[in-house]
Design a protein around this motif. Structure first.
Motif, PDB file in Angstrom:
ATOM      1  N   ASP A  68       8.964 -43.405  55.036  1.00 25.11           N
ATOM      2  CA  ASP A  68      10.074 -42.666  54.421  1.00 25.11           C
ATOM      3  C   ASP A  68      10.780 -43.514  53.363  1.00 25.11           C
ATOM      4  O   ASP A  68      11.078 -43.041  52.264  1.00 25.11           O
ATOM      5  CB  ASP A  68      11.087 -42.236  55.487  1.00 25.11           C
ATOM      6  N   ASP A  72      10.774 -42.942  49.192  1.00 23.79           N
ATOM      7  CA  ASP A  72      12.067 -42.504  48.656  1.00 23.79           C
ATOM      8  C   ASP A  72      12.395 -43.300  47.398  1.00 23.79           C
ATOM      9  O   ASP A  72      12.938 -44.410  47.462  1.00 23.79           O
ATOM     10  CB  ASP A  72      13.157 -42.698  49.717  1.00 23.79           C
ATOM     11  N   LYS A  74      14.578 -42.662  44.950  1.00 26.56           N
ATOM     12  CA  LYS A  74      16.010 -42.809  44.655  1.00 26.56           C
ATOM     13  C   LYS A  74      16.594 -43.988  45.420  1.00 26.56           C
ATOM     14  O   LYS A  74      17.397 -44.754  44.890  1.00 26.56           O
ATOM     15  CB  LYS A  74      16.754 -41.519  45.002  1.00 26.56           C
ATOM     16  N   TYR A  75      16.194 -44.120  46.663  1.00 28.36           N
ATOM     17  CA  TYR A  75      16.681 -45.237  47.477  1.00 28.36           C
ATOM     18  C   TYR A  75      16.128 -46.565  46.986  1.00 28.36           C
ATOM     19  O   TYR A  75      16.804 -47.604  47.064  1.00 28.36           O
ATOM     20  CB  TYR A  75      16.308 -45.004  48.942  1.00 28.36           C
ATOM     21  N   ARG A  76      14.921 -46.542  46.459  1.00 29.74           N
ATOM     22  CA  ARG A  76      14.317 -47.789  45.997  1.00 29.74           C
ATOM     23  C   ARG A  76      15.146 -48.442  44.884  1.00 29.74           C
ATOM     24  O   ARG A  76      15.212 -49.665  44.779  1.00 29.74           O
ATOM     25  CB  ARG A  76      12.885 -47.552  45.513  1.00 29.74           C
ATOM     26  N   TYR A 208      18.727 -47.721  55.978  1.00 27.15           N
ATOM     27  CA  TYR A 208      18.387 -46.371  55.510  1.00 27.15           C
ATOM     28  C   TYR A 208      19.077 -45.301  56.347  1.00 27.15           C
ATOM     29  O   TYR A 208      19.112 -45.369  57.559  1.00 27.15           O
ATOM     30  CB  TYR A 208      16.867 -46.193  55.601  1.00 27.15           C
TER      31      TYR A 208
END
Length: 209
Positions: A68, A72, A74-76, A208
């Motif tokens: 996940d 992801d 955007k989170y990276r 996360y």
């Protein structure tokens, strides 16, 4: 990601699963072992560059969570300090990723345009998560001034439980960054950059939501 299914065969997914279970390392050079991770390399005769294989166990990060976080984008941008820009765009029925990577001054940044696909496979009762990615060329992503386009990029990732609370991981990576890259930077990326990236990935899993 299903739209990109035609670019990756069932055999490609199975090959990555097989290597997670039984590494194929004949002729490969062990480059570094650090933080529970081993990095191997093999010279690609066609390009004169190295292909890398990474094996290891990432503790306290479950396979489902690891995938996940990895997927992801955007989170990276929040945890990967080398990301200048990264996003997905629908093109001709496919989800395509654009990724610009920061390079140290005075070198130019590199950027990638690629498709990727994730599949969750059942192999003899074991759940294995596989992500395949490869570069493509599309007019929707024109090259930028001052950024070098990486036209040869291919990555495979396989993840399963380590039987405890962590994940057993295999990754195969190749890219041709183009232009001049000093030997010290190539060695740093392989010996330190890859283990550091995986350590950062584990930390990102812990934060996360």
């Amino acid at each position: 990601m299903a739209a990109a299914a035609g670019r990756f065969s069932e055999e490609q997914f199975r090959e990555v699963c097989a290597e997670l279970q039984q590494p194929a390392l004949a002729g490969w050079e062990l480059l570094v072992e650090a933080s529970g991770v081993s990095v191997y390399r093999l010279l690609d005769q066609e390009t004169g560059l190295y292909v890398y294989k990474v094996f290891g166990v990432l503790k306290d990060c479950s396979p489902a969570l690891l995938v996940d976080v990895y997927m992801d984008l955007k989170y990276r941008k929040k945890w990967d300090q080398y990301v200048q820009e990264i996003y997905e765009k629908e093109c001709n029925g496919e989800t395509v990723t654009y990724w610009e990577v920061k390079y140290p001054f005075p070198m130019y940044n590199r950027d990638y345009v690629y498709v990727r696909q994730q599949r969750d496979l059942d192999v003899e009762g074991r759940k294995i998560y596989v992500v395949l990615a490869q570069s493509i060329s599309l007019p929707h992503f024109p090259e930028k001034s001052g950024v070098i386009r990486v036209n040869q990029y291919k990555q495979s990732l396989a993840i399963e439980s380590d039987g405890r609370r962590g994940s057993k991981v295999f990754m195969r990576h190749f890219d041709n960054p183009g232009g001049y890259i000093p030997a010290w930077l190539i060695n740093w990326v392989a010996k330190s950059g890859v283990p550091s990236f995986l350590e950062d990935l584990v930390k990102a899993c812990q934060s996360y939501h």
